[in-house]
Design an enzyme around this catalytic site. Structure first.
Site, PDB file in Angstrom:
ATOM      1  N   LYS A  53      24.890  16.319  41.819  1.00 22.16           N
ATOM      2  CA  LYS A  53      25.232  15.198  42.537  1.00 22.16           C
ATOM      3  C   LYS A  53      26.943  14.817  42.530  1.00 22.16           C
ATOM      4  CE  LYS A  53      20.721  13.271  42.583  1.00 22.16           C
ATOM      5  NZ  LYS A  53      19.762  12.058  42.071  1.00 22.16           N
ATOM      6  N   GLN A  97      19.651   6.828  38.378  1.00 21.46           N
ATOM      7  CA  GLN A  97      18.637   8.355  38.253  1.00 21.46           C
ATOM      8  C   GLN A  97      17.499   7.652  37.435  1.00 21.46           C
ATOM      9  OE1 GLN A  97      19.394  11.154  39.636  1.00 21.46           O
ATOM     10  NE2 GLN A  97      17.788  11.919  39.071  1.00 21.46           N
ATOM     11  N   ASP A 120      20.291   5.809  47.834  1.00 19.71           N
ATOM     12  CA  ASP A 120      18.990   6.543  47.492  1.00 19.71           C
ATOM     13  C   ASP A 120      17.514   5.999  48.583  1.00 19.71           C
ATOM     14  OD1 ASP A 120      18.495   8.369  45.707  1.00 19.71           O
ATOM     15  OD2 ASP A 120      18.662   6.989  43.832  1.00 19.71           O
TER      16      ASP A 120
HETATM   17  N1  GUN Z   1      14.574  10.872  40.136  1.00 15.90           N
HETATM   18  C1  GUN Z   1      14.174  12.041  40.617  1.00 15.90           C
HETATM   19  N2  GUN Z   1      14.395  12.152  42.118  1.00 15.90           N
HETATM   20  C2  GUN Z   1      15.438  11.100  42.187  1.00 15.90           C
HETATM   21  C3  GUN Z   1      16.228  10.638  43.235  1.00 15.90           C
HETATM   22  O1  GUN Z   1      16.108  11.333  44.308  1.00 15.90           O
HETATM   23  N3  GUN Z   1      17.009   9.578  43.078  1.00 15.90           N
HETATM   24  C4  GUN Z   1      17.092   9.146  41.971  1.00 15.90           C
HETATM   25  N4  GUN Z   1      17.903   7.861  41.582  1.00 15.90           N
HETATM   26  N5  GUN Z   1      16.185   9.568  40.605  1.00 15.90           N
HETATM   27  C5  GUN Z   1      15.586  10.417  40.845  1.00 15.90           C
END
Ligand code: GUN
Length: 289
Positions: A53, A97, A120
């Site tokens: 990211k 996350q 998100d």
């Molecule tokens: N953990 C697994 N996929 C994601 C996601 O798309 N966003 C976040 N914040 N955590 C995750």
């Protein structure tokens, strides 16, 4: 006839170049889209995702900040950091996350993020907006699936869509986005009886199960669109999806590979959401868009 492969890598590249152009335009107005990522603990997969990211932010000229905390962090400290970021004008998107350690209330943490910075699309306000067809930050993986289909010229209206999996991150919102596109949606999950009877009727089959080779050719209707959201390792340790790709591609009409299908789109849509959040900070731009 063998299926058409949906090349998520290529589509992702195209969309990222469009995002980069918009970032450049925003920079002329002295706005640099900024994403803050919060990572708690030492989950290796989470660490890898977060790195990707940040790399994507750098490549697109966005500003990114990473806040790393040990597994033992107190919930209150995390909530304080989110509150601080909610008020930071250089940060337009906040991402925590997941998963979080057990002693931290995930719902409380997600609800602490300002819905206007929830890139998100996990905040109940954004989920509610999505469900009622209002403008919202859409969860990145389901959003990525919809963009892949759009880019391939596949219209979901009136189609039978079967989603296997009912997670808050992928399964549930994917079904909702297909419903918003006027599809007839069926959710299947671990308690579903006779899964195959459902999947065989699917014009569009979305698998978000997390088991290698779970969907074999006999689960697929001839000519169906097969979207594989799984990220698994096969017995050789190689990355693979939920779908037995080699046999499935002989019966499907379209299919996403793993890697190179849905995966690249998730981060692309996160970048898109961050750009959108930054644009919302610009009343002048909003008027023209
Ligand atoms: N953990 C697994 N996929 C994601 C996601 O798309 N966003 C976040 N914040 N955590 C995750």
């Amino acid at each position: 006839m063998a299926a058409q492969i949906i090349n998520g890598k290529e589509i992702s590249k195209k969309i990222r170049s469009e995002i980069a152009k918009e970032v450049d335009e925003l920079k002329k107005l002295n706005v640099i889209p900024g994403l803050a990522v919060i990572l708690v603990g030492n989950n290796q997969a989470s660490r890898t995702y977060v790195k990707s990211k940040q790399k994507a932010c750098q490549e697109l000229g966005m500003h990114s900040l990473l806040f790393e905390y040990p597994e033992t962090i107190e919930e209150s400290e995390l909530l304080n950091k989110i509150e601080e970021l909610n008020h930071d004008d250089t940060i337009h998107g906040i991402l925590v996350q997941l998963p979080l350690p057990e002693h931290i209330n995930e719902v409380k943490v997600i609800e602490a993020i300002s819905p206007d910075k929830d890139v998100d699309g996990f905040h109940p306000i954004n989920i509610g907006r999505m469900m009622t067809g209002q403008d919202a930050f859409l969860p990145c993986t389901p959003y990525g699936i919809m963009v892949l289909l759009k880019e391939m010229g596949i219209d979901a209206a009136g189609k039978n869509v079967v989603v296997i999996g009912r997670s808050n991150i992928v399964g549930k919102p994917s079904g909702q986005l297909f419903l918003n596109e006027n599809a007839t949606v069926t959710y299947c999950h671990s308690k579903t009886k006779d899964l195959k009877a459902h999947t065989k009727k699917a014009d569009i089959l979305v698998s978000a199960v997390g088991k290698a080779n779970f969907i074999t050719a006999d689960f697929i209707k001839e000519g169906a669109v097969v979207i594989d959201v799984g990220i698994n390792r096969n017995e050789d340790g190689k990355l693979c999806g939920d779908v037995a790709f080699e046999e499935a591609k002989e019966i499907a009409g379209y299919i996403t590979p793993v890697p190179g299908g849905v995966g690249p789109m998730t981060i692309t849509m996160l970048m898109y959401n961050t750009l959108k959040a930054a644009k919302k900070f610009q009343p002048a731009l909003q008027k023209t868009k």
